[in-house]
Design an enzyme around this catalytic site. Sequence first.
Site, PDB file in Angstrom:
ATOM      1  N   GLY A 136       5.635  12.261 -67.339  1.00 35.36           N
ATOM      2  CA  GLY A 136       6.606  13.027 -66.248  1.00 35.36           C
ATOM      3  C   GLY A 136       7.810  13.622 -67.074  1.00 35.36           C
ATOM      4  O   GLY A 136       7.855  14.742 -66.740  1.00 35.36           O
ATOM      5  N   CYS A 171       2.921   0.883 -59.171  1.00 36.34           N
ATOM      6  CA  CYS A 171       4.068   1.473 -60.003  1.00 36.34           C
ATOM      7  C   CYS A 171       5.401   0.948 -59.228  1.00 36.34           C
ATOM      8  O   CYS A 171       6.592   0.759 -59.681  1.00 36.34           O
ATOM      9  CB  CYS A 171       4.534   3.000 -59.734  1.00 36.34           C
ATOM     10  N   GLU A 181       6.119  11.752 -59.457  1.00 41.60           N
ATOM     11  CA  GLU A 181       6.286  10.299 -58.860  1.00 41.60           C
ATOM     12  C   GLU A 181       5.831   9.390 -60.188  1.00 41.60           C
ATOM     13  O   GLU A 181       4.530   9.221 -60.694  1.00 41.60           O
ATOM     14  CB  GLU A 181       5.286  10.261 -57.924  1.00 41.60           C
TER      15      GLU A 181
END
Length: 486
Positions: free
Chosen positions: A225, A277, A243
């Site tokens: 990310g 997560c 995310e």
Amino acid sequence: MTHYIQGQWHAGKGHDVASMNPANTHTIWTGKTATAEQVNAAVDAARAAQFDWFMLGFDARLAIVETYRSQLEANKAELAETIAQETGKPQWETATEVGAMIGKIALSAAAYNKRTGTEANDTPAGRAVIRHKPHGVVAVFGPYNFPGHLPNGHIVPALLAGNTVIFKPSELTPKVAELMVSLWDKAGLPAGVLNLVQGEVDTGKALASHPQLDGLFFTGSSRTGHFLHQQYAGHPGKILALEMGGNNPLIIKGVQDIKAAVHDILQSAYISSGQRCTCARRLYVEQGEQGDALIAMLADAVKQIKVGPWNSQPQPFMGSMISETAAKGMVAAQANLLNLGGVSLVELTHLEAGTGLVSPGLIDVTAIDALPDEEYFGPLLQLVRYSDFDQAIKLANQTRYGLSAGLLADSREDYDYFLARIRAGIVNWNKQITGASGAAPFGGVGASGNHRASAFYAADYCAYPVASVEADTVSLPATLSPGLSL
């Protein structure tokens, strides 16, 4: 059937890839990766289809998406079994994932109307109208831990808003992606509206860097990310929704029912073999006899967690991790914490060579002065004993992440105190921190995301607002501005 471009299935032209069941190493899917030319073709197909898809209107788009929901219902057993075989998760858990995929359709439609619908008001200046338009062509990068539900949470709202999509799933779960897209095809989605390209890093880079993309929606590791964020730094006109993960804290304070607390800790730390997560990575327990009793019960419960292949009967609580590499990574993480001064209360072990099967671990890291701020993505819970509540909250906030956090406490006053001070996008009280509602936003702060919450708020990053002031005719105002004469 590897890549889906312009409504047709194509073989890949890149190198050979395969997907294995991580619980028994059996190969369950083979194919070839998409080349840069095939990625280009997918983006071109999405671009060519986008305007007509938008002009169908929301109701027509919704009708097709609801047909997809019917396909999910009709094929839920096959989809759940495919997810189980490719990820190693138990069948009971993959059935709940497919259920979440089905439920996402109605939630996404409601979110579109509530978050990005049309609103008109009469004002002295004219009729003020707020509408929303799709960004255009977007890429969706999916993860392996929820290979159906999480990309579905990007794809469905993106399509409802009028975008077209190129889906690049995790290279570890290509079979799930292929099945998902085949159900979209059966639902009658027009050619080019949804395209699938399979592959590894090279395929992902070719798609992420494509100049014709208007946006990219990513669920996955913080490392990837952050790379995407750097790549998009010079492109303010492109929407990027990230995310990512978390080093999530769970604090226990003044709980009388320690058995219930232990249950919520197990659900927070070890569900999905710790591969969510939102899983708890750090557990803060008060010093003293009550804390001692809770830890003793927790350690015993962790030792009793049933681990096994996806199809074991009776079903296990934990299945396999995604790969042998992931399993070995958790063994190495545990060894690192032990070298730093941690004390193993329940040892995490690699149960079977060649597989991703591991037993859950619990390690006391109270003595480690500088606890690594890492997301160890597996079933290893780090325990810290604390002396006062403020210290626990301070330690909980000592992370660059900020995804989920939780408090198990009998006092509402303690929760209000915690809620005001903890830094996370998901904050639960007396519930497992892996529990999230699709009717609420899902996302974090810090290294856990870029302020593009998904779930119910996914509609926000799938469309942009258009503000208009309108009148039915051109008319001269009753009073002209000073200095004008007509």
